[in-house]
Scaffold this motif. Structure first.
Motif, mmCIF file in Angstrom:
data_model
loop_
_atom_site.group_PDB
_atom_site.id
_atom_site.type_symbol
_atom_site.label_atom_id
_atom_site.label_comp_id
_atom_site.label_asym_id
_atom_site.label_seq_id
_atom_site.Cartn_x
_atom_site.Cartn_y
_atom_site.Cartn_z
ATOM 1 N N PRO A 207 10.048 -4.310 7.861
ATOM 2 C CA PRO A 207 11.075 -4.096 7.198
ATOM 3 C C PRO A 207 10.910 -4.923 5.655
ATOM 4 N N GLN A 208 11.437 -4.317 4.475
ATOM 5 C CA GLN A 208 11.157 -4.750 3.203
ATOM 6 C C GLN A 208 10.933 -6.075 3.548
ATOM 7 N N LEU A 250 2.011 -5.339 -4.198
ATOM 8 C CA LEU A 250 3.759 -5.868 -3.952
ATOM 9 C C LEU A 250 5.070 -5.585 -4.576
ATOM 10 N N PRO A 251 4.595 -5.065 -5.209
ATOM 11 C CA PRO A 251 6.840 -4.163 -5.719
ATOM 12 C C PRO A 251 5.998 -3.019 -4.964
ATOM 13 N N GLU A 252 5.329 -1.730 -5.519
ATOM 14 C CA GLU A 252 4.888 -0.805 -4.712
ATOM 15 C C GLU A 252 5.140 -0.603 -3.515
ATOM 16 N N ALA A 253 5.224 -1.726 -2.666
ATOM 17 C CA ALA A 253 5.059 -1.564 -1.024
ATOM 18 C C ALA A 253 6.372 -2.074 -0.844
ATOM 19 N N VAL A 254 6.812 -2.933 -1.401
ATOM 20 C CA VAL A 254 8.645 -3.008 -1.154
ATOM 21 C C VAL A 254 9.109 -2.206 -1.211
ATOM 22 N N ALA A 255 9.500 -1.960 -2.725
ATOM 23 C CA ALA A 255 10.466 -0.500 -3.700
ATOM 24 C C ALA A 255 10.278 0.516 -1.746
ATOM 25 N N ASN A 256 8.933 1.187 -1.750
ATOM 26 C CA ASN A 256 8.325 1.974 -0.975
ATOM 27 C C ASN A 256 7.412 1.728 0.133
ATOM 28 N N GLY A 257 8.191 1.458 1.055
ATOM 29 C CA GLY A 257 6.857 0.799 2.194
ATOM 30 C C GLY A 257 6.274 2.131 2.824
ATOM 31 N N HIS A 258 6.490 3.228 3.073
ATOM 32 C CA HIS A 258 5.555 4.460 3.290
ATOM 33 C C HIS A 258 4.608 4.793 1.835
ATOM 34 N N ALA A 262 -0.644 1.831 -1.415
ATOM 35 C CA ALA A 262 0.244 0.131 -1.900
ATOM 36 C C ALA A 262 -0.186 -0.655 -0.306
ATOM 37 N N ARG A 263 0.426 0.260 0.558
ATOM 38 C CA ARG A 263 -0.189 -0.373 1.846
ATOM 39 C C ARG A 263 -1.600 -1.403 1.826
ATOM 40 N N THR A 264 -2.205 -0.266 1.668
ATOM 41 C CA THR A 264 -3.907 -0.645 1.654
ATOM 42 C C THR A 264 -4.656 -1.519 0.831
ATOM 43 N N LYS A 265 -3.536 -1.354 -0.450
ATOM 44 C CA LYS A 265 -3.761 -2.916 -1.301
ATOM 45 C C LYS A 265 -4.526 -3.551 -0.924
ATOM 46 N N MET A 266 -2.495 -3.584 -0.619
ATOM 47 C CA MET A 266 -1.773 -5.101 0.178
ATOM 48 C C MET A 266 -3.354 -5.925 1.551
ATOM 49 N N VAL A 267 -3.280 -4.763 2.501
ATOM 50 C CA VAL A 267 -4.043 -5.616 3.315
ATOM 51 C C VAL A 267 -5.870 -6.036 2.377
ATOM 52 N N GLU A 268 -6.346 -5.116 2.027
ATOM 53 C CA GLU A 268 -7.605 -5.705 0.889
ATOM 54 C C GLU A 268 -6.856 -6.897 0.119
#
Ligand SMILES: NC(=O)c1ccc[n+]([C@@H]2O[C@H](COP(=O)([O-])OP(=O)(O)OC[C@H]3O[C@@H](n4cnc5c(N)ncnc54)[C@H](O)[C@@H]3O)[C@@H](O)[C@H]2O)c1
Ligand SMILES: [Fe+2]
Length: 311
Positions: A207-208, A250-258, A262-268
């Protein structure tokens, strides 16, 4: 005013360099981390390779209920590899001592020999706590502190589903004592999971609000080791890279979870920050955030974000 600030920063940096020149340090990391879309499929084979016969899967009921979610995918891979399991869904956010006691009971009743945690920091820390009391004595409050564990935990793997705490690869287990609402930490190299899985596909539906909170935790966990007296050149480079990644991802992952990139960069970023603070430690923001979270049972990342910006 500006001059004084720059002067202080420059003096701080000089003393930081001087300390770094003379330091011996050890550097702790998990032995294996599987990273990337789809790596969760490998968990059954890895469990078999580690000699796991019956695994206690430690998770939360909402995660276990998701169709083709992190828990169901983990169980499918275990089944394919012929590894037996029991599922413990009793992890509360900010895991409590009562959760680890209930998990230990299920581990013993079901005849388990190993643990797989599936979730965010709450699931990983609860699984570590179960392992700790299985082999180091029932009263975990006596084990609060650094390097207090005499015995190894049962084999433990971590499937991570939030880009935040880094607990899937750290030596920390953060537990809340429900009697006094205080959080305490058991810090030991023995807590580091044998193998961890960071599959960004498992994070697409986070979730966002959870994405934002956990991302702020990772951000603080990149800042605090950078300004820590325990820093070293390796943790410095991890912190700098993590801070840069989080600023855009982070702003990209929050704006669009899919947004898988962005998700991959946040895991890195959360892995880099996790490795950094595992070795260079944290600071006052986390010291205060733990107690705010313990008193009010509030999300850890929200507490970190609030306190980072408090003067
Ligand atoms: N051990 C460490 O190194 C360390 C470091 C920092 C914080 N912590 C601790 O970790 C805990 C917080 O962990 P957290 O921030 O990861 O949150 P969390 O594990 O409590 O999860 C937050 C919420 O997100 C949900 N969620 C998780 N993954 C999901 C997914 N893939 N899809 C949908 N929903 C999902 C969970 O069910 C939960 O409701 C706190 O207790 C904190 O003190 C530990
Ligand atoms: Fe944190």
């Amino acid at each position: 005013m500006l001059f004084t600030m720059f002067h202080n920063v420059s003096a701080y940096k000089q003393s930081k360099e001087a300390i770094a020149m003379n330091r011996q340090f050890d550097f702790l990391m998990p032995s294996v981390n599987f990273f990337g879309p789809g790596v969760i499929e490998k968990i059954g084979d890895r469990a078999k390779m580690l000699g796991m016969h019956k695994v206690l899967v430690v998770t939360q009921d909402n995660l276990a209920a998701i169709d083709n979610g992190p828990v169901k995918q983990t169980l499918a891979s275990l089944e394919k590899a012929g590894v037996d399991y029991a599922v413990f869904t009793g992890v509360e956010p900010n895991p409590k001592i009562r959760n680890i006691k209930a998990g230990k009971k299920m581990y013993e009743d079901e005849g388990c020999d190993s643990i797989i945690t599936v979730g965010g920091g709450s699931a990983h820390d609860c699984g570590k706590g179960i392992g700790i009391i299985l082999t180091n004595g029932d009263d975990i409050t006596k084990l609060a502190g650094i390097e207090t564990l005499k015995n190894p935990l049962p084999p433990l793997m971590a499937v991570n589903t939030t880009a935040g705490t880094g607990s899937e690869l750290t030596r920390h287990a953060v537990i809340t004592n429900e009697k006094d609402h205080l959080k305490f930490v058991v810090v030991s190299w023995r807590n580091i999971p044998l193998v961890s899985f960071n599959d960004p596909m498992l994070m697409l539906d986070v979730p966002q609000s959870v994405t934002a909170a956990t991302g702020c935790d990772a951000f603080v966990q990149a800042i605090e080791p950078y300004v820590s007296v325990d820093h070293n050149p390796i943790t410095d480079s991890q912190c700098k890279e993590a801070i840069q990644l989080i600023q855009t991802a982070l702003p990209e992952a929050v704006a669009n979870g899919h947004n898988i990139e962005a998700r991959t960069k946040m895991v890195e970023a959360e892995m880099l920050a996790g490795m950094a603070f595992n070795n260079a430690n944290l600071g006052y923001v986390h010291a205060m955030a733990h107690q705010l979270g313990g008193q009010y049972d509030a999300p850890h990342g929200v507490c970190c974000a609030l306190l980072l910006t408090t003067r």
